[in-house]
Design a protein around this motif. Structure first.
Motif, short mmCIF file in Angstrom:
data_model
loop_
_atom_site.label_atom_id
_atom_site.label_comp_id
_atom_site.label_asym_id
_atom_site.label_seq_id
_atom_site.Cartn_x
_atom_site.Cartn_y
_atom_site.Cartn_z
N ARG A 28 0.83 -1.20 0.00
CA ARG A 28 0.00 0.00 0.00
C ARG A 28 0.87 1.25 0.00
O ARG A 28 0.60 2.21 -0.72
CB ARG A 28 -0.94 0.00 1.22
CG ARG A 28 -2.05 1.02 1.13
CD ARG A 28 -3.05 0.93 2.28
NE ARG A 28 -3.44 -0.42 2.63
CZ ARG A 28 -3.14 -1.02 3.80
NH1 ARG A 28 -2.45 -0.39 4.71
NH2 ARG A 28 -3.54 -2.25 4.03
N LEU A 29 1.94 1.23 0.81
CA LEU A 29 2.82 2.38 0.89
C LEU A 29 3.62 2.57 -0.40
O LEU A 29 3.87 3.70 -0.82
CB LEU A 29 3.77 2.26 2.08
CG LEU A 29 3.12 2.42 3.45
CD1 LEU A 29 4.11 2.09 4.55
CD2 LEU A 29 2.57 3.82 3.63
N LEU A 30 4.04 1.49 -1.01
CA LEU A 30 4.85 1.59 -2.22
C LEU A 30 4.01 1.77 -3.49
O LEU A 30 4.38 2.55 -4.37
CB LEU A 30 5.74 0.35 -2.38
CG LEU A 30 6.92 0.23 -1.43
CD1 LEU A 30 7.63 -1.09 -1.65
CD2 LEU A 30 7.88 1.39 -1.62
N PHE A 31 2.92 1.03 -3.58
CA PHE A 31 2.18 0.98 -4.85
C PHE A 31 0.74 1.47 -4.75
O PHE A 31 0.03 1.47 -5.75
CB PHE A 31 2.20 -0.46 -5.39
CG PHE A 31 3.58 -1.02 -5.51
CD1 PHE A 31 3.99 -2.07 -4.72
CD2 PHE A 31 4.47 -0.47 -6.41
CE1 PHE A 31 5.27 -2.57 -4.82
CE2 PHE A 31 5.76 -0.97 -6.53
CZ PHE A 31 6.16 -2.02 -5.73
N GLY A 32 0.29 1.85 -3.55
CA GLY A 32 -1.06 2.38 -3.40
C GLY A 32 -2.16 1.36 -3.50
O GLY A 32 -3.31 1.71 -3.74
N GLY A 33 -1.85 0.09 -3.33
CA GLY A 33 -2.87 -0.96 -3.42
C GLY A 33 -2.61 -2.07 -2.42
O GLY A 33 -1.52 -2.17 -1.85
N ASP A 34 -3.65 -2.87 -2.18
CA ASP A 34 -3.54 -3.99 -1.26
C ASP A 34 -3.13 -5.26 -2.00
O ASP A 34 -3.23 -5.34 -3.22
CB ASP A 34 -4.87 -4.22 -0.54
CG ASP A 34 -5.17 -3.12 0.46
OD1 ASP A 34 -4.22 -2.62 1.09
OD2 ASP A 34 -6.35 -2.76 0.59
N LEU A 35 -2.72 -6.24 -1.23
CA LEU A 35 -2.35 -7.54 -1.78
C LEU A 35 -3.43 -8.56 -1.47
O LEU A 35 -4.02 -8.55 -0.39
CB LEU A 35 -1.03 -8.02 -1.18
CG LEU A 35 0.21 -7.19 -1.46
CD1 LEU A 35 1.40 -7.73 -0.67
CD2 LEU A 35 0.53 -7.19 -2.94
N SER A 36 -3.65 -9.48 -2.38
CA SER A 36 -4.54 -10.61 -2.12
C SER A 36 -3.80 -11.61 -1.24
O SER A 36 -2.63 -11.42 -0.92
CB SER A 36 -4.94 -11.26 -3.45
OG SER A 36 -3.79 -11.80 -4.07
N GLY A 37 -4.45 -12.70 -0.88
CA GLY A 37 -3.81 -13.74 -0.06
C GLY A 37 -2.52 -14.25 -0.66
O GLY A 37 -1.48 -14.28 0.01
N PRO A 38 -2.52 -14.68 -1.94
CA PRO A 38 -1.27 -15.14 -2.55
C PRO A 38 -0.23 -14.02 -2.64
O PRO A 38 0.96 -14.26 -2.50
CB PRO A 38 -1.70 -15.60 -3.95
CG PRO A 38 -3.14 -15.94 -3.81
CD PRO A 38 -3.68 -14.97 -2.80
N GLY A 39 -0.67 -12.80 -2.86
CA GLY A 39 0.26 -11.67 -2.91
C GLY A 39 0.93 -11.43 -1.57
O GLY A 39 2.12 -11.09 -1.51
N GLN A 40 0.18 -11.62 -0.48
CA GLN A 40 0.78 -11.47 0.85
C GLN A 40 1.81 -12.55 1.09
O GLN A 40 2.87 -12.30 1.66
CB GLN A 40 -0.31 -11.51 1.92
CG GLN A 40 -1.13 -10.24 1.93
CD GLN A 40 -2.03 -10.16 3.14
OE1 GLN A 40 -1.70 -10.69 4.20
NE2 GLN A 40 -3.14 -9.49 2.99
N ALA A 41 1.51 -13.79 0.67
CA ALA A 41 2.48 -14.88 0.83
C ALA A 41 3.74 -14.59 0.03
O ALA A 41 4.87 -14.77 0.52
CB ALA A 41 1.86 -16.20 0.37
N LEU A 42 3.59 -14.11 -1.18
CA LEU A 42 4.75 -13.78 -2.01
C LEU A 42 5.51 -12.59 -1.42
O LEU A 42 6.74 -12.57 -1.46
CB LEU A 42 4.30 -13.47 -3.43
CG LEU A 42 5.37 -13.41 -4.49
CD1 LEU A 42 6.18 -14.70 -4.52
CD2 LEU A 42 4.77 -13.14 -5.84
N GLY A 43 4.79 -11.63 -0.84
CA GLY A 43 5.45 -10.50 -0.18
C GLY A 43 6.30 -10.96 0.99
O GLY A 43 7.41 -10.45 1.21
#
Length: 129
Positions: A28-43
């Motif tokens: 959110r701070l870097l790209f202005g958007g939230d991550l989905s569940g898989p995106g959070q795992a990859l993060g």
């Protein structure tokens, strides 16, 4: 050069820890958007990678351990990735087709890297390896 390398590695430690603890906040701070569940795992995996990178890039105290930082970094990343992927598989949630093979691959890689690292530290005799 060492202070600059230490600064860069320190920055990656902070970013890596932030990605591990709160990947959606970082996104959110870097790209202005939230991550989905898989995106959070990859993060979170990206956070592990940044911590490993920081460890690999931390300035060495002596010239004798030239390959040791990279070895330690890859060992840390592989160990954390194996543990986290296995955790995701056990807890459930976003589990893809390659989750368990990736967890197994990283576990085996971590064991092999640990064996090499222990050998370079003199903890294993050559005939034990």
């Amino acid at each position: 050069m060492k202070p600059l390398l230490a600064l860069a590695a320190g920055t990656e430690v902070v970013t890596g820890l932030a990605l591990i603890v709160a990947p959606s906040v970082v996104a959110r701070l870097l790209f202005g958007g939230d991550l989905s569940g898989p995106g959070q795992a990859l993060g979170t995996l990206a956070g592990f990678g940044l911590l490993a990178l920081a460890l690999a890039c931390w300035p060495a105290r002596d010239a004798a351990g030239s390959a040791a930082p990279a070895l330690r970094g890859m060992l840390l990343f592989s160990l954390l990735a194996a543990l986290y992927l296995a955790y995701r598989g056990v807890v459930g949630g976003a589990v893809g087709l390659l989750l368990w093979p990736a967890a197994a691959f990283h576990a085996v890689l971590a064991l092999l890297l640990a064996r090499v690292w222990l050998r370079t530290q003199g903890a294993l005799r050559p005939d034990e390896a």
